[in-house]
Design a protein around this motif. Structure first.
Motif, PDB file in Angstrom:
ATOM      1  N   SER A  88       0.813  -1.214   0.000  1.00  0.00           N
ATOM      2  CA  SER A  88       0.000   0.000   0.000  1.00  0.00           C
ATOM      3  C   SER A  88       0.850   1.269   0.000  1.00  0.00           C
ATOM      4  O   SER A  88       0.475   2.274  -0.623  1.00  0.00           O
ATOM      5  CB  SER A  88      -0.968   0.009   1.189  1.00  0.00           C
ATOM      6  OG  SER A  88      -0.257  -0.162   2.406  1.00  0.00           O
ATOM      7  N   ASN A  89       1.990   1.252   0.678  1.00  0.00           N
ATOM      8  CA  ASN A  89       2.850   2.445   0.678  1.00  0.00           C
ATOM      9  C   ASN A  89       3.464   2.673  -0.699  1.00  0.00           C
ATOM     10  O   ASN A  89       3.570   3.812  -1.172  1.00  0.00           O
ATOM     11  CB  ASN A  89       3.956   2.291   1.727  1.00  0.00           C
ATOM     12  CG  ASN A  89       3.426   2.441   3.141  1.00  0.00           C
ATOM     13  OD1 ASN A  89       2.697   3.378   3.451  1.00  0.00           O
ATOM     14  ND2 ASN A  89       3.775   1.504   4.005  1.00  0.00           N
ATOM     15  N   LEU A  95       1.092   6.322  -7.216  1.00  0.00           N
ATOM     16  CA  LEU A  95      -0.025   7.165  -7.642  1.00  0.00           C
ATOM     17  C   LEU A  95       0.335   8.647  -7.547  1.00  0.00           C
ATOM     18  O   LEU A  95      -0.128   9.454  -8.358  1.00  0.00           O
ATOM     19  CB  LEU A  95      -1.269   6.853  -6.814  1.00  0.00           C
ATOM     20  CG  LEU A  95      -1.892   5.469  -7.045  1.00  0.00           C
ATOM     21  CD1 LEU A  95      -3.071   5.237  -6.097  1.00  0.00           C
ATOM     22  CD2 LEU A  95      -2.347   5.317  -8.495  1.00  0.00           C
ATOM     23  N   LYS A  96       1.155   8.997  -6.574  1.00  0.00           N
ATOM     24  CA  LYS A  96       1.614  10.386  -6.471  1.00  0.00           C
ATOM     25  C   LYS A  96       2.469  10.743  -7.689  1.00  0.00           C
ATOM     26  O   LYS A  96       2.383  11.855  -8.232  1.00  0.00           O
ATOM     27  CB  LYS A  96       2.429  10.584  -5.190  1.00  0.00           C
ATOM     28  CG  LYS A  96       1.633  10.434  -3.904  1.00  0.00           C
ATOM     29  CD  LYS A  96       0.646  11.554  -3.691  1.00  0.00           C
ATOM     30  CE  LYS A  96       1.300  12.809  -3.217  1.00  0.00           C
ATOM     31  NZ  LYS A  96       0.310  13.860  -2.874  1.00  0.00           N
ATOM     32  N   ILE A  97       3.285   9.792  -8.135  1.00  0.00           N
ATOM     33  CA  ILE A  97       4.121  10.021  -9.319  1.00  0.00           C
ATOM     34  C   ILE A  97       3.238  10.129 -10.562  1.00  0.00           C
ATOM     35  O   ILE A  97       3.443  11.000 -11.423  1.00  0.00           O
ATOM     36  CB  ILE A  97       5.146   8.877  -9.472  1.00  0.00           C
ATOM     37  CG1 ILE A  97       6.142   8.911  -8.314  1.00  0.00           C
ATOM     38  CG2 ILE A  97       5.869   8.981 -10.816  1.00  0.00           C
ATOM     39  CD1 ILE A  97       7.058   7.708  -8.255  1.00  0.00           C
ATOM     40  N   GLU A 115      -6.221  11.748  -6.824  1.00  0.00           N
ATOM     41  CA  GLU A 115      -5.670  11.919  -5.481  1.00  0.00           C
ATOM     42  C   GLU A 115      -5.390  10.572  -4.834  1.00  0.00           C
ATOM     43  O   GLU A 115      -6.064   9.583  -5.100  1.00  0.00           O
ATOM     44  CB  GLU A 115      -6.636  12.692  -4.583  1.00  0.00           C
ATOM     45  CG  GLU A 115      -6.770  14.160  -4.905  1.00  0.00           C
ATOM     46  CD  GLU A 115      -7.597  14.884  -3.861  1.00  0.00           C
ATOM     47  OE1 GLU A 115      -6.992  15.489  -2.955  1.00  0.00           O
ATOM     48  OE2 GLU A 115      -8.830  14.823  -3.940  1.00  0.00           O
ATOM     49  N   SER A 116      -4.385  10.541  -3.960  1.00  0.00           N
ATOM     50  CA  SER A 116      -4.117   9.352  -3.156  1.00  0.00           C
ATOM     51  C   SER A 116      -3.623   9.798  -1.786  1.00  0.00           C
ATOM     52  O   SER A 116      -3.160  10.927  -1.610  1.00  0.00           O
ATOM     53  CB  SER A 116      -3.080   8.450  -3.828  1.00  0.00           C
ATOM     54  OG  SER A 116      -1.856   9.128  -4.006  1.00  0.00           O
ATOM     55  N   PHE A 117      -3.739   8.911  -0.816  1.00  0.00           N
ATOM     56  CA  PHE A 117      -3.430   9.255   0.565  1.00  0.00           C
ATOM     57  C   PHE A 117      -2.651   8.111   1.214  1.00  0.00           C
ATOM     58  O   PHE A 117      -2.828   6.941   0.839  1.00  0.00           O
ATOM     59  CB  PHE A 117      -4.725   9.485   1.355  1.00  0.00           C
ATOM     60  CG  PHE A 117      -5.656  10.474   0.709  1.00  0.00           C
ATOM     61  CD1 PHE A 117      -5.576  11.819   0.995  1.00  0.00           C
ATOM     62  CD2 PHE A 117      -6.608  10.041  -0.213  1.00  0.00           C
ATOM     63  CE1 PHE A 117      -6.430  12.724   0.387  1.00  0.00           C
ATOM     64  CE2 PHE A 117      -7.464  10.932  -0.827  1.00  0.00           C
ATOM     65  CZ  PHE A 117      -7.378  12.284  -0.534  1.00  0.00           C
ATOM     66  N   PRO A 118      -1.810   8.408   2.197  1.00  0.00           N
ATOM     67  CA  PRO A 118      -1.121   7.328   2.905  1.00  0.00           C
ATOM     68  C   PRO A 118      -2.144   6.403   3.564  1.00  0.00           C
ATOM     69  O   PRO A 118      -3.174   6.870   4.065  1.00  0.00           O
ATOM     70  CB  PRO A 118      -0.282   8.062   3.955  1.00  0.00           C
ATOM     71  CG  PRO A 118      -0.191   9.469   3.481  1.00  0.00           C
ATOM     72  CD  PRO A 118      -1.459   9.735   2.728  1.00  0.00           C
ATOM     73  N   PRO A 119      -1.897   5.108   3.581  1.00  0.00           N
ATOM     74  CA  PRO A 119      -2.867   4.183   4.184  1.00  0.00           C
ATOM     75  C   PRO A 119      -3.001   4.391   5.683  1.00  0.00           C
ATOM     76  O   PRO A 119      -2.041   4.771   6.354  1.00  0.00           O
ATOM     77  CB  PRO A 119      -2.284   2.804   3.861  1.00  0.00           C
ATOM     78  CG  PRO A 119      -0.813   3.055   3.701  1.00  0.00           C
ATOM     79  CD  PRO A 119      -0.704   4.413   3.065  1.00  0.00           C
ATOM     80  N   VAL A 139      -5.613   3.498  -0.220  1.00  0.00           N
ATOM     81  CA  VAL A 139      -4.906   4.746  -0.509  1.00  0.00           C
ATOM     82  C   VAL A 139      -5.718   5.748  -1.331  1.00  0.00           C
ATOM     83  O   VAL A 139      -5.365   6.929  -1.369  1.00  0.00           O
ATOM     84  CB  VAL A 139      -3.563   4.471  -1.225  1.00  0.00           C
ATOM     85  CG1 VAL A 139      -2.665   3.602  -0.368  1.00  0.00           C
ATOM     86  CG2 VAL A 139      -3.778   3.830  -2.581  1.00  0.00           C
ATOM     87  N   VAL A 140      -6.780   5.295  -1.985  1.00  0.00           N
ATOM     88  CA  VAL A 140      -7.597   6.206  -2.798  1.00  0.00           C
ATOM     89  C   VAL A 140      -8.849   6.643  -2.049  1.00  0.00           C
ATOM     90  O   VAL A 140      -9.318   7.775  -2.208  1.00  0.00           O
ATOM     91  CB  VAL A 140      -7.969   5.549  -4.144  1.00  0.00           C
ATOM     92  CG1 VAL A 140      -8.838   6.480  -4.982  1.00  0.00           C
ATOM     93  CG2 VAL A 140      -6.712   5.178  -4.922  1.00  0.00           C
ATOM     94  N   PHE A 141      -9.376   5.750  -1.229  1.00  0.00           N
ATOM     95  CA  PHE A 141     -10.594   6.055  -0.469  1.00  0.00           C
ATOM     96  C   PHE A 141     -10.318   5.975   1.028  1.00  0.00           C
ATOM     97  O   PHE A 141     -11.032   5.322   1.772  1.00  0.00           O
ATOM     98  CB  PHE A 141     -11.720   5.095  -0.874  1.00  0.00           C
ATOM     99  CG  PHE A 141     -12.149   5.234  -2.304  1.00  0.00           C
ATOM    100  CD1 PHE A 141     -12.991   6.268  -2.691  1.00  0.00           C
ATOM    101  CD2 PHE A 141     -11.698   4.354  -3.275  1.00  0.00           C
ATOM    102  CE1 PHE A 141     -13.389   6.410  -4.015  1.00  0.00           C
ATOM    103  CE2 PHE A 141     -12.093   4.484  -4.597  1.00  0.00           C
ATOM    104  CZ  PHE A 141     -12.937   5.513  -4.965  1.00  0.00           C
ATOM    105  N   ARG A 142      -9.275   6.667   1.447  1.00  0.00           N
ATOM    106  CA  ARG A 142      -8.891   6.607   2.862  1.00  0.00           C
ATOM    107  C   ARG A 142     -10.010   7.119   3.770  1.00  0.00           C
ATOM    108  O   ARG A 142     -10.204   6.617   4.880  1.00  0.00           O
ATOM    109  CB  ARG A 142      -7.608   7.407   3.099  1.00  0.00           C
ATOM    110  CG  ARG A 142      -7.315   7.490   4.585  1.00  0.00           C
ATOM    111  CD  ARG A 142      -5.954   7.933   4.946  1.00  0.00           C
ATOM    112  NE  ARG A 142      -5.932   8.269   6.378  1.00  0.00           N
ATOM    113  CZ  ARG A 142      -4.839   8.263   7.108  1.00  0.00           C
ATOM    114  NH1 ARG A 142      -3.680   7.925   6.592  1.00  0.00           N
ATOM    115  NH2 ARG A 142      -4.906   8.604   8.389  1.00  0.00           N
ATOM    116  N   LYS A 143     -10.766   8.122   3.323  1.00  0.00           N
ATOM    117  CA  LYS A 143     -11.849   8.643   4.168  1.00  0.00           C
ATOM    118  C   LYS A 143     -12.893   7.568   4.442  1.00  0.00           C
ATOM    119  O   LYS A 143     -13.483   7.517   5.527  1.00  0.00           O
ATOM    120  CB  LYS A 143     -12.487   9.867   3.505  1.00  0.00           C
ATOM    121  CG  LYS A 143     -11.583  11.093   3.503  1.00  0.00           C
ATOM    122  CD  LYS A 143     -12.258  12.300   2.880  1.00  0.00           C
ATOM    123  CE  LYS A 143     -11.332  13.516   2.896  1.00  0.00           C
ATOM    124  NZ  LYS A 143     -11.961  14.705   2.262  1.00  0.00           N
TER     125      LYS A 143
END
Length: 328
Positions: A88-89, A95-97, A115-119, A139-143
């Motif tokens: 996941s990391n 995805l950031k790249i 957008e992506s977020f840290p797990p 990482v995409v739907f962290r919320k």
């Protein structure tokens, strides 16, 4: 591989998204089965979305998915993507790249995943429940993960297992690797209550013999408290989850919440994303998405309930999409 059961009746044709948009026998389950039987190369093998809707339509019980997964062979690029999904990391970093790319597959990915977020991390070895977000969801739907985690944490101790279920590997030519991942998950999850946020991941793990609940399935079977919400939605049934019959729990949860469901035509019709299908089969993917878009719009609902991340990403291009966990 069970292909001898196929009598070429054609019941699978209208269930198949690639046949629906191409009207080509090559791009139908029946055509693909014939190619496999004859041992001949066919572009249809690679254009299969692996939604397995044909299995639900087949009166002869042909195990189409098992057969296709056995003949597909992943190339280096697909294997690389599969390894990224396992971490996941690494997926978050990739995805950031991709977000800064302006050509090729990375650009295509960035158009779907802006957008992506840290797990989210939670490692409680004594937790009563393991929450399995699924590789993309983590990482995409962290919320959504946070919503589910905070809800479950009111009633249980919860840890999070970030990783991949192996479905992409199984569908895209790395069956042996998929079986290795399944064995690892069986060992990791043994004796634990596991709740999955990604419905097609849930379905795949269940088919691999892993004891796991889909999120809505858990809410129903454990009779969890639910809020009352005055709203109306349409519901997308993720293909593999629909095949094994667990999408019914999404509707049961929505009904318990008092949410009005405005059914779309053929709610399990493929979203068009198909794992990495949208990356490697862009033209066909976009055409399938257009058919799905019309079905969603014709429902008259402004919000789609989707409990599978790739489906959600595809439909977010034209509609508001929420997970059941987002409602809690």
């Amino acid at each position: 591989m069970g292909l001898e059961k196929c009598v070429h009746c054609g019941f699978c044709l209208e269930a198949c998204p690639t046949y629906v948009i191409t009207r080509s026998e090559i791009h139908s389950p029946r055509g693909r089965i014939l190619a496999v039987k004859l041992g001949i190369p066919s572009e249809g093998i690679e254009t299969c979305v692996f939604c397995r809707r044909c299995e639900a339509a087949c009166p002869s019980g042909v195990e189409y998915g098992e057969s296709i997964s056995s003949v597909r062979k992943a190339d280096f690029l697909k294997k690389t993507i599969h390894r990224i999904l396992e971490n996941s990391n690494l997926l978050y970093t990739s995805l950031k790249i991709a977000k800064h790319s302006n050509k090729g597959i990375m650009y295509r990915i960035s158009k779907f995943i802006p957008e992506s977020f840290p797990p989210l991390i939670s490692n409680d070895k004594n937790a009563q429940i393991i929450l399995f977000p699924g590789c993309i969801t983590s990482v995409v739907f962290r919320k959504t993960v946070e919503k589910a985690f905070n809800y479950l944490k009111k009633y249980f101790t919860v840890s999070i297992y970030n990783g991949c279920c192996g479905l992409p590997h199984y569908a895209e030519g790395e069956k042996d690797r998929a079986l290795q991942i399944a064995q690892k998950l069986k060992e990791e999850f043994k004796g634990k209550i596991v709740v999955s946020l990604s419905s097609n991941c849930t379905a795949h793990m269940k088919e691999m013999g892993i004891n796991v609940y889909d999120f809505s399935e858990f809410l129903v079977k454990y009779n969890m408290p639910l809020p009352k919400i005055n709203s109306e939605v349409t519901v997308h049934d993720p293909c593999h989850a629909n095949l094994i019959g667990i999408t019914k729990y999404n509707r049961e949860v929505l009904n318990r919440m008092g949410i009005k469901i405005k059914e779309m035509e053929d709610p399990s019709f493929e979203c068009g994303a198909g794992g990495s299908y949208f990356v490697f089969q862009g033209e066909l993917s976009d055409k399938i998405m257009k058919v799905k878009e019309e079905k969603v719009k014709e429902s008259g609902a402004n919000t789609v309930i989707s409990t599978n991340p790739s489906c959600s990403l595809a439909m977010m291009r034209y509609s508001k999409v929420v997970h059941i966990a987002d409602l809690l």
